[in-house]
Design an enzyme around this catalytic site. Structure first.
Site, PDB file in Angstrom:
ATOM      1  N   HIS A 224      12.047  35.623 -58.232  1.00 47.70           N
ATOM      2  CA  HIS A 224      12.466  36.885 -57.612  1.00 47.70           C
ATOM      3  C   HIS A 224      13.530  37.620 -58.426  1.00 47.70           C
ATOM      4  O   HIS A 224      14.018  38.670 -58.016  1.00 47.70           O
ATOM      5  CB  HIS A 224      12.990  36.608 -56.192  1.00 47.70           C
ATOM      6  CG  HIS A 224      13.047  37.819 -55.315  1.00 47.70           C
ATOM      7  ND1 HIS A 224      14.221  38.300 -54.769  1.00 47.70           N
ATOM      8  CD2 HIS A 224      12.067  38.660 -54.888  1.00 47.70           C
ATOM      9  CE1 HIS A 224      13.967  39.366 -54.044  1.00 47.70           C
ATOM     10  NE2 HIS A 224      12.668  39.609 -54.093  1.00 47.70           N
ATOM     11  N   LYS A 226      15.319  39.953 -61.280  1.00 41.80           N
ATOM     12  CA  LYS A 226      15.029  41.174 -62.035  1.00 41.80           C
ATOM     13  C   LYS A 226      16.093  41.283 -63.116  1.00 41.80           C
ATOM     14  O   LYS A 226      17.241  41.642 -62.834  1.00 41.80           O
ATOM     15  CB  LYS A 226      15.064  42.422 -61.155  1.00 41.80           C
ATOM     16  CG  LYS A 226      13.950  42.499 -60.110  1.00 41.80           C
ATOM     17  CD  LYS A 226      14.392  41.979 -58.788  1.00 41.80           C
ATOM     18  CE  LYS A 226      13.277  42.146 -57.750  1.00 41.80           C
ATOM     19  NZ  LYS A 226      13.598  41.403 -56.518  1.00 41.80           N
ATOM     20  N   HIS A 404      16.035  49.016 -50.245  1.00 45.35           N
ATOM     21  CA  HIS A 404      15.761  47.727 -50.866  1.00 45.35           C
ATOM     22  C   HIS A 404      16.972  47.171 -51.609  1.00 45.35           C
ATOM     23  O   HIS A 404      16.918  46.076 -52.167  1.00 45.35           O
ATOM     24  CB  HIS A 404      14.568  47.887 -51.826  1.00 45.35           C
ATOM     25  CG  HIS A 404      13.967  46.612 -52.285  1.00 45.35           C
ATOM     26  ND1 HIS A 404      13.975  46.210 -53.606  1.00 45.35           N
ATOM     27  CD2 HIS A 404      13.341  45.626 -51.605  1.00 45.35           C
ATOM     28  CE1 HIS A 404      13.367  45.042 -53.718  1.00 45.35           C
ATOM     29  NE2 HIS A 404      12.973  44.662 -52.529  1.00 45.35           N
ATOM     30  N   ASP A 411      36.569  44.556 -49.121  1.00 46.06           N
ATOM     31  CA  ASP A 411      37.892  45.174 -49.284  1.00 46.06           C
ATOM     32  C   ASP A 411      37.953  46.143 -50.457  1.00 46.06           C
ATOM     33  O   ASP A 411      39.018  46.324 -51.072  1.00 46.06           O
ATOM     34  CB  ASP A 411      38.974  44.100 -49.431  1.00 46.06           C
ATOM     35  CG  ASP A 411      39.189  43.306 -48.144  1.00 46.06           C
ATOM     36  OD1 ASP A 411      38.648  43.719 -47.101  1.00 46.06           O
ATOM     37  OD2 ASP A 411      39.888  42.281 -48.188  1.00 46.06           O
TER      38      ASP A 411
END
Length: 486
Positions: A224, A226, A404, A411
């Site tokens: 998964h 990229k 997506h 903070d």
């Protein structure tokens, strides 16, 4: 004859219950979250044969014997390379902000490498801007281009990337592309792989889907990440797949996909490079290490720039690393916490941490899509809204497409961007990548992006939510029970 059939019947019944008992014992003996174990047991006892096949195929993390052996063999050389990298102490950050110190310490202790400084980051919020910058970088590439994507779908501006890569390969640039088999199934069914290979580009299909090997390797384990690397000094990562959003999943009824990418120049490209090399070797068996640190890192040594830590998660990497990182980030929040994710199916621990942050006075916002391309995940996500709203969490539903982007801002200082969804698959299963940035300037840029998302979203009203139809609550709870399996 009747005695024979009686014996056969009893043997079948005995084997049936023995199989169920064996799988039940296996589930109970595995170290897993109680909700996950209970969900699997429910499936097995309601639909025994289907449940057993499903559990053996998807219930346990099988990397596969060949990949496991490759992972074991590559570690000594990888460890040696990391030791050499750590000799360049000047590139490593020695101080972090108060909100980021705990997370950076966790990452260094668990991964063995600290955060690096002197990086220059650029946030890219549109596909067109990302492709424009990428095409320029590919055109200027001289040595190597490496890419890994979950989805590569030809069409639109992606064709320009393909043409640019082919041109680069023909002028002598080493081009390697690693694509997930399931995510890029359309790509591998077309002529593009052969076209690119003919030009000299190495195209590898990662984690091939093979039903005949379903019991030997988990089929829903996916690549998964990229990542784009150019000349080992420029890197891209984020939520964007190599697809033109104007053409991708237009029949899903969710609008165009909205993504976020980061373009980085600096020593963190080296860190991303070693992760890519590990993925490449695990899939192909070919060893590929980034250039030596003295060649690759020294030009970027500087006091200015962003401090970045890279978290790689998935089989073969520190167990539960990204889950621990998210928990640490949430518990570090003192003023504000903004989380953006397309798929929200958190673990009990993460849900508790988010609610606790809101209850101790932190301004907590979660931005999710109004419409989801996954019906199952969409309903499962809604099951968590009641508890979040009761704790004081603000839930924004993005209405201008499928949001997506995966990001966390703590903070205004500590940022997490990458490929990790706040769901079980990203937290416990898939190969993922996350950048952790300790920088108020970058935090301000990310805050502007998130504020734009919020401006294009609808704030979920707690009163209206409580008055939703009863049938929706039933569906939500049904999918909530199976959320550990999603």
């Amino acid at each position: 004859m009747s005695t024979f059939y009686t014996v056969i019947s009893w043997l079948l019944v005995f084997s049936y219950w023995l199989l169920i008992a064996g799988v039940t014992l296996r589930i109970l003996m595995k170290r897993r979250a109680v909700p996950s174990a209970m969900a699997w047991l429910l499936v097995i006892y309601i639909l025994p044969l289907v449940g057993i096949v499903a559990y053996l195929s998807f219930g346990e993390l099988h990397l596969g014997k060949r990949r496991a052996e490759r992972a074991s063999k590559m570690w000594p050389s990888t460890a040696k390379w990391l030791r050499e990298l750590k000799e360049y102490r000047r590139i490593f950050a020695t101080e972090n902000s108060e909100v980021a110190s705990a997370l950076f310490q966790l990452c260094e202790r668990r991964q063995g490498v600290g955060g690096v400084k002197g990086n220059q980051l650029q946030l890219m919020t549109t596909f067109d801007d990302t492709i424009k910058a990428l095409l320029r970088d590919i055109e200027l590439a001289r040595n190597n281009i490496e890419m890994v994507f979950y989805i590569w779908q030809p069409g639109g501006l992606v064709e320009q990337v393909t043409s640019s890569l082919i041109s680069a390969a023909r002028r002598g640039v080493h081009c390697r592309i690693l694509l997930d088999s399931a995510g890029s199934v359309q790509f591998f069914r077309q002529h593009h792989p052969e076209l690119m290979r003919t030009a000299g580009i190495e195209v590898v299909e990662a984690l091939k889907v093979n039903l005949f090997r379903a019991f030997l390797r988990r089929m829903d384990l996916r690549q998964h990440r990229k990542i784009i690397l150019i000349d080992s000094r420029i890197a891209y990562t984020g939520s964007m797949n190599m697809v033109d959003p104007r053409l991708f999943k237009q029949d899903a009824g969710v609008g165009q996909w909205i993504d976020l990418m980061a373009r980085i120049e600096g020593p963190v490209a080296t860190t991303l490079g070693i992760i890519y090399c590990c993925d490449w070797e695990m899939e192909t068996g070919k060893r590929l290490l980034p250039p030596p640190p003295d060649v690759n890192v020294m030009p970027f040594e500087q006091e200015s720039g962003h401090t970045i830590q890279v978290i790689a998660s998935g089989p073969g990497y520190p167990e539960e690393m990204i889950h621990q990182a998210l928990l640490t980030s949430v518990y570090s929040a003192r003023k504000q916490l903004i989380m953006t994710t397309p798929y929200f199916v958190p673990s009990d621990d993460l849900l508790h941490a988010i609610c606790t942050a809101a209850q101790r006075g932190v301004d907590v916002s979660i931005i999710v899509p109004h419409k989801n391309d996954s019906v199952l995940v969409g309903w499962a996500s809604r099951a968590f809204f009641t508890e979040l709203l009761a704790a004081g969490v603000k839930i924004y539903q993005f209405k201008d497409g499928l949001l997506h982007t995966k990001s966390v801002l703590v903070d205004g200082q500590l940022s997490l961007v990458g490929t990790v969804n706040l769901d079980m698959r990203s937290l416990w299963l898939n190969f993922e990548i996350t950048l952790v940035i300790d920088d108020a300037g970058f935090g301000s840029d990310l805050a502007c992006v998130q504020e734009d998302y919020i401006a294009r979203s609808r704030l979920l009203n707690a009163t209206q939510w409580q008055n939703r139809p009863y049938w929706q609550r039933i569906v939500e709870r049904l999918f909530y029970f199976f959320s550990p399996l999603l």
